[in-house]
Each structure stands twice: as C-alpha cells, then as structure tokens.
Design a protein around this motif. Structure first.
Motif, PDB file in Angstrom:
ATOM      1  N   ALA A  58      61.923  63.530  99.999  1.00  0.00           N
ATOM      2  CA  ALA A  58      62.707  62.687 100.899  1.00  0.00           C
ATOM      3  C   ALA A  58      62.640  61.220 100.481  1.00  0.00           C
ATOM      4  N   VAL A  59      61.496  60.750  99.977  1.00  0.00           N
ATOM      5  CA  VAL A  59      61.380  59.329  99.618  1.00  0.00           C
ATOM      6  C   VAL A  59      62.310  58.949  98.474  1.00  0.00           C
ATOM      7  N   ASP A  60      62.741  59.940  97.680  1.00  0.00           N
ATOM      8  CA  ASP A  60      63.662  59.630  96.585  1.00  0.00           C
ATOM      9  C   ASP A  60      65.038  59.226  97.103  1.00  0.00           C
ATOM     10  N   ALA A  61      65.325  59.540  98.374  1.00  0.00           N
ATOM     11  CA  ALA A  61      66.619  59.198  98.958  1.00  0.00           C
ATOM     12  C   ALA A  61      66.626  57.811  99.606  1.00  0.00           C
ATOM     13  N   LEU A  62      65.467  57.149  99.631  1.00  0.00           N
ATOM     14  CA  LEU A  62      65.380  55.846 100.281  1.00  0.00           C
ATOM     15  C   LEU A  62      65.981  54.745  99.415  1.00  0.00           C
ATOM     16  N   GLN A  63      66.648  53.810 100.063  1.00  0.00           N
ATOM     17  CA  GLN A  63      67.141  52.626  99.357  1.00  0.00           C
ATOM     18  C   GLN A  63      66.021  51.607  99.229  1.00  0.00           C
ATOM     19  N   LEU A  64      66.013  50.877  98.120  1.00  0.00           N
ATOM     20  CA  LEU A  64      65.013  49.844  97.886  1.00  0.00           C
ATOM     21  C   LEU A  64      65.649  48.467  97.995  1.00  0.00           C
ATOM     22  N   LYS A  65      64.837  47.478  98.364  1.00  0.00           N
ATOM     23  CA  LYS A  65      65.320  46.096  98.384  1.00  0.00           C
ATOM     24  C   LYS A  65      64.484  45.258  97.432  1.00  0.00           C
ATOM     25  N   ARG A  66      65.137  44.320  96.808  1.00  0.00           N
ATOM     26  CA  ARG A  66      64.526  43.448  95.799  1.00  0.00           C
ATOM     27  C   ARG A  66      64.185  42.111  96.445  1.00  0.00           C
ATOM     28  N   VAL A  71      54.991  32.010  93.013  1.00  0.00           N
ATOM     29  CA  VAL A  71      53.548  31.886  92.861  1.00  0.00           C
ATOM     30  C   VAL A  71      53.218  30.442  92.510  1.00  0.00           C
ATOM     31  N   ARG A  72      52.485  29.767  93.410  1.00  0.00           N
ATOM     32  CA  ARG A  72      52.093  28.370  93.225  1.00  0.00           C
ATOM     33  C   ARG A  72      53.285  27.458  92.924  1.00  0.00           C
ATOM     34  N   GLY A  73      54.453  27.846  93.446  1.00  0.00           N
ATOM     35  CA  GLY A  73      55.623  26.994  93.353  1.00  0.00           C
ATOM     36  C   GLY A  73      56.275  26.946  91.991  1.00  0.00           C
ATOM     37  N   THR A  74      55.733  27.648  90.986  1.00  0.00           N
ATOM     38  CA  THR A  74      56.280  27.547  89.633  1.00  0.00           C
ATOM     39  C   THR A  74      56.700  28.889  89.060  1.00  0.00           C
ATOM     40  N   ARG A  75      55.889  29.892  89.221  1.00  0.00           N
ATOM     41  CA  ARG A  75      56.182  31.195  88.649  1.00  0.00           C
ATOM     42  C   ARG A  75      56.877  32.083  89.681  1.00  0.00           C
ATOM     43  N   ARG A  76      57.823  32.870  89.200  1.00  0.00           N
ATOM     44  CA  ARG A  76      58.567  33.760  90.083  1.00  0.00           C
ATOM     45  C   ARG A  76      58.404  35.199  89.610  1.00  0.00           C
ATOM     46  N   LEU A  77      58.343  36.103  90.564  1.00  0.00           N
ATOM     47  CA  LEU A  77      58.253  37.511  90.227  1.00  0.00           C
ATOM     48  C   LEU A  77      59.010  38.323  91.270  1.00  0.00           C
ATOM     49  N   VAL A  78      59.371  39.540  90.894  1.00  0.00           N
ATOM     50  CA  VAL A  78      60.174  40.415  91.750  1.00  0.00           C
ATOM     51  C   VAL A  78      59.313  41.572  92.243  1.00  0.00           C
ATOM     52  N   VAL A  79      59.349  41.795  93.551  1.00  0.00           N
ATOM     53  CA  VAL A  79      58.648  42.910  94.173  1.00  0.00           C
ATOM     54  C   VAL A  79      59.669  43.750  94.926  1.00  0.00           C
ATOM     55  N   TYR A  80      59.607  45.045  94.737  1.00  0.00           N
ATOM     56  CA  TYR A  80      60.494  45.952  95.477  1.00  0.00           C
ATOM     57  C   TYR A  80      59.767  46.540  96.672  1.00  0.00           C
ATOM     58  N   GLU A  81      60.498  46.703  97.763  1.00  0.00           N
ATOM     59  CA  GLU A  81      60.026  47.391  98.960  1.00  0.00           C
ATOM     60  C   GLU A  81      61.135  48.338  99.410  1.00  0.00           C
ATOM     61  N   THR A  82      60.841  49.223 100.345  1.00  0.00           N
ATOM     62  CA  THR A  82      61.909  50.050 100.890  1.00  0.00           C
ATOM     63  C   THR A  82      62.729  49.219 101.879  1.00  0.00           C
ATOM     64  N   ALA A  83      64.012  49.523 101.962  1.00  0.00           N
ATOM     65  CA  ALA A  83      64.931  48.670 102.719  1.00  0.00           C
ATOM     66  C   ALA A  83      64.891  48.923 104.220  1.00  0.00           C
ATOM     67  N   ASP A  84      64.556  50.105 104.649  1.00  0.00           N
ATOM     68  CA  ASP A  84      64.610  50.456 106.065  1.00  0.00           C
ATOM     69  C   ASP A  84      63.310  51.158 106.447  1.00  0.00           C
ATOM     70  N   GLN A  85      62.529  50.547 107.316  1.00  0.00           N
ATOM     71  CA  GLN A  85      61.216  51.101 107.630  1.00  0.00           C
ATOM     72  C   GLN A  85      61.282  52.349 108.514  1.00  0.00           C
ATOM     73  N   ASP A  86      62.297  52.462 109.363  1.00  0.00           N
ATOM     74  CA  ASP A  86      62.451  53.688 110.142  1.00  0.00           C
ATOM     75  C   ASP A  86      62.696  54.875 109.214  1.00  0.00           C
ATOM     76  N   ARG A  87      63.595  54.688 108.259  1.00  0.00           N
ATOM     77  CA  ARG A  87      63.890  55.769 107.318  1.00  0.00           C
ATOM     78  C   ARG A  87      62.689  56.043 106.414  1.00  0.00           C
ATOM     79  N   THR A  88      61.954  54.996 106.070  1.00  0.00           N
ATOM     80  CA  THR A  88      60.762  55.193 105.246  1.00  0.00           C
ATOM     81  C   THR A  88      59.729  56.044 105.976  1.00  0.00           C
ATOM     82  N   THR A  89      59.497  55.703 107.244  1.00  0.00           N
ATOM     83  CA  THR A  89      58.544  56.482 108.046  1.00  0.00           C
ATOM     84  C   THR A  89      58.994  57.933 108.147  1.00  0.00           C
ATOM     85  N   ALA A  90      60.279  58.123 108.402  1.00  0.00           N
ATOM     86  CA  ALA A  90      60.806  59.485 108.520  1.00  0.00           C
ATOM     87  C   ALA A  90      60.651  60.248 107.206  1.00  0.00           C
TER      88      ALA A  90
END
Length: 296
Positions: A58-66, A71-90
């Motif tokens: 089921a988790v393979d059907a979840l949409q992700l958000k970018r 970091v310290r105002g200079t370095r940038r990085l990208v972290v992904y999370e799931t887009a909808d927490q209700d659907r993630t829990t389900a």
C-alpha cells in the motif's frame, strides 16, 4: 510534533473540537476510512496497470512531497516526506508497519544541528562514515552527506525506505549516501551491517526512545555498531531510563540545552529550537571535535 503542515495536526485537538471528544474521534475515524479506501483504490489501479504485479504494498501508492531545507543559511538539501498523513497512516496499517518515519521530527533537527557543530569544529565531516539508526526521512544523514561524510541511512519501515531513496536520487554524489533496510532491534542484523558497510565513525539515533522496548534496542544497537562516537537525541523521557539501564555504566544524559536551529525548512522563518533537556553523546573527542561541541 513533526515538521511542516503535519506539525499543525499533532497533539491534542484544540478549540471547540476538543470539547467534543466523541465527534473528533468519529471524524478521525471517517478520514482514516476514506484514506484507506483511496489507498486501496490506487493500489488496485496500479496492479491492474502492471505497476505492482507481485507483492503489492500500500505504501507504494502514496504520493511524496519534496521539501527543501536550509543548513546554517548556506547549504540546501532536499528531503522527501509523504504528502498526506491520513493516507500514510492507512497505508501503513494495511502493510502492517508504523507510519512515524514518513515525516521529519524535531529530534532530527537537533541531531543534524549537532553534526553541523561538529563539522564546523573540524572543518568538515570528510573522511567519516556515519550510521543513522531509524533514519525516517533521513534529515540527519543528508546533513552529514552535505558536510562531506559518507552516510548510511537505515530503517525497517518500507515507507521510510521509499522516501530515503527519493531523497538519494536528488544527490549529485549519491555514492556517499547509502540506503539500507535494517531492523536495529536485531543485534545480528546490526553486526552484519557493520561487517558489510562499516567501520563507522559515528552512530546517530534521533527520536527512538519513545517506548522502553525500543529504547533498550537503541542502546544495544549503539554498542553493536562499534562506532567511535555516539549521539542519541530524544526529547521524550519515556524510554530514557531503559536506555541508560541497558548501557549501564557508560550512559547518562547530559543536562544541557540541545540546539536545533541550524536546519530549517526553506522559506520559513520559524526556528525548530526545542527545549531538549539533554543528549547522550560520547567519543567525539576521538574525532578531533572539541568536548561538548555537539550540545549547546
């Protein structure tokens, strides 16, 4: 509470909703059932289209958000999370796993900030290999990678492994970022990971002490990692006594405020400095980092 929009949903309900617990629970149950139906429908569509013919999760059907972090105002990085927490829990309920690693928790900001302080004290983290237990979205490992370390981000939840792989795909030097499935409650599995991916200079665990059993497993895994330095950060005292008891003579939480403001979500002014009352930190002097440099 976790970062971003999810933080607004955490904790007890407020306002008029709080006064009608039954209605609030009914509303949450309704949302969860709807989310479950939506996840199942998406999964069935993908199976029919040939996306997941075998062992569909089921988790393979979840949409992700970018989400972009600074970091310290200079370095940038990208972290992904799931887009909808209700659907993630389900989805996680359907797959029989926990949903907690699909969002970034404040303890990760604190642990990441500690690594930034160490990096600035040493000049960088180049030459170090860092193991993160229960990495979740991998913020700590991504910060370590950004400062030059080889990062090994581990988790046992498929939803976490999915977001970790998505974040890894954004890196220009992905060879220094390893995603590994690991149940750190199994000492034999940790030992196997050490043989295959070690040796490790630093082991980090953030927000893994929320129940005594997991706290004990964290302590055993920290020892089994054979890392030179150890950092465990968790604002909840629930499992702290179990963690300390498991480590026996080598454990105590330093009574110090732990800074967590070196990392923030891009475009947001709010700080994630939380009132942490301590951290378990050992061995950093052996990495040419000044004593106490990982706590404010």
């Amino acid at each position: 509470a976790p970062s971003g929009d999810v933080a607004k949903r955490g904790g007890a309900p407020s306002g008029d909703v709080a006064g009608s617990g039954g209605e609030w629970m009914a509303s949450m149950a309704h949302d969860l059932l709807q989310a479950t139906d939506a996840v199942e429908a998406t999964r069935r569509e993908r199976v029919e289209d040939g996306w997941e013919v075998v062992d569909s999760r089921a988790v393979d059907a979840l949409q992700l958000k970018r989400t972009e972090f600074v970091v310290r105002g200079t370095r940038r990085l990208v972290v992904y999370e799931t887009a909808d927490q209700d659907r993630t829990t389900a989805a996680c309920m359907l797959d029989g796993e926990e949903p907690f690693g699909s969002v970034t928790w404040p303890a990760a900001f604190a642990a990441a900030t500690a690594l930034v302080r160490i990096a600035k004290a040493r000049g960088s983290l180049r030459g170090l290999t860092i193991l993160e237990l229960g990495a979740g979205t991998g913020l700590v490992s991504l910060v370590a990678h950004a400062w030059g370390a080889k990062a090994v981000a581990t988790d046992n939840a498929e939803v976490s492994l999915r977001v970790l792989r998505a974040s890894r795909a954004e890196l220009s030097d992905a060879k220094r970022f390893v995603v590994c499935a690991l149940d750190f409650s199994k000492e034999a599995d940790v030992a196997a990971a050490v043989r295959r991916l070690g040796p490790f200079d630093v082991v980090v665990a953030a927000a893994t002490l929320y129940v005594p059993g997991l706290a004990r497993a964290t302590a055993r895994a920290v020892v089994a990692s054979r890392a030179t330095a150890r950092l465990v950060v968790d604002p909840t005292p629930v499992g702290r006594a179990a963690f300390i008891e498991e480590l026996r003579a080598d454990a105590e939480f330093q009574e110090a405020m732990v800074e967590s403001s070196a990392v923030r979500v891009a475009g947001r002014d709010e700080s994630y400095s939380c009132p942490y009352d301590g951290a378990y930190a050992r061995g950093f002097e052996d990495l040419n980092a000044p004593e106490g440099c990982c706590v404010a």
